[in-house]
Motif scaffolding. Structure first.
Motif: not given
Length: 301
Positions: A126-146
């Protein structure tokens, strides 16, 4: 720092400028078109096209972090870049790159769910799951790369300051440092290994399940159509993963620095150009949405 670019082909600077400019504009136009159509047409506001539009937006940002500077090098020969600008470029490149791989993984799982579990798919994705998945991708990448960028920026750089690449690649920066880079190299290797191989493994499992489901389809025409789509996707994925594994999954970043330049062109120029064609512009639903959008624009005039 000084970006070396492609010194062996510098005499062809204007020709290479034109070629890369056309590729860059085509990539931006194709990916921007996907984002625009997805937002404009309600029929394309499904999880698949939502992920594709987010991926296309990140692709536009990804190539815009690298290609404009390469164009300046080809056209004007301006190869210098400040310390701060170099590390900003390096961070944007690795952050968007890592986010892209996470999104590819999510997109593969999404397609697997849609094809293999069609009855449960609308409930799960559903829409909420999609937003959560995209947000998780962005946050995880930011945390690791920073963390990685901060570690590299704390190294000492006492010269030479020539980066054997056309952008501020982390491997090249680590190679230029006069500090002890063993721990930073190992961190970069572990992160690259985890991101690339984990993403690749999940994608392979997802597409393997898709292939098994396709084989069981009763209609030969449906099987041929599905295999045609999957094979196109897999060609692009092979180019992306192949070039990035070649560049980053090695313990010593000093190895093959020269050949890294050519390999980097694959995922900074070639695949962003192919993605719009492979993923959506061959799709009849997208063609119809595009025709109707153009028709509405003509009427509004």
């Amino acid at each position: 720092f000084t970006l070396e670019g492609f010194p062996a082909f510098q005499h062809l600077g204007k020709v290479l400028f034109l070629v890369h400019l056309l590729a860059y504009l085509a990539s931006i136009a194709g990916n921007a078109l996907i984002v625009t159509i997805t937002c404009a047409d309600s029929r394309l506001q499904t999880p698949m096209y939502f992920f594709l539009s987010i991926f296309s937006f990140f692709e536009c940002c990804f190539i815009s972090a690298v290609i404009p500077k390469l164009l300046v090098i080809f056209l004007l020969g301006r190869q210098t870049i400040s310390f701060i600008a170099c590390f900003i470029q390096a961070f944007v490149y690795v952050y968007l790159g890592a986010t892209g791989f996470f999104l590819i993984t999510v997109m593969s799982v999404d397609r697997c769910m849609a094809i293999c579990k069609p009855l449960h798919y609308p409930t799960i994705m559903n829409l909420k799951t999609c937003f959560r998945l995209v947000t998780s991708c962005c946050v995880l990448a930011f945390t690791l790369m920073t963390g990685l960028i901060v570690k590299v920026s704390q190294l000492s750089f006492c010269g030479p300051s020539v980066i054997p690449h056309f952008f501020c690649d982390l491997g090249s920066l680590i190679h230029l440092s006069c500090s002890n880079t063993r721990s930073v190299e190992m961190l970069a290797f572990v992160l690259a290994l985890c991101i690339l191989l984990t993403s690749l493994l999940i994608t392979i499992i997802a597409y393997s399940n898709i292939v098994v489901t396709i084989v069981r389809l009763p209609s030969a025409r449906e099987r041929q159509k599905a295999f045609s789509t999957c094979s196109s996707h897999l060609i692009v994925l092979s180019l992306i993963y192949g070039s990035c594994v070649f560049i980053y999954v090695k313990p010593k970043q000093t190895n093959r620095l020269d050949s890294n330049r050519e390999a980097s062109l694959v995922h900074t120029v070639v695949t962003p150009l192919l993605n719009p064609v492979i993923y959506t512009l061959r799709n009849k639903q997208v063609h119809q949405a595009l025709r109707e959008t153009i028709f509405r624009m003509k009427i509004s005039r």
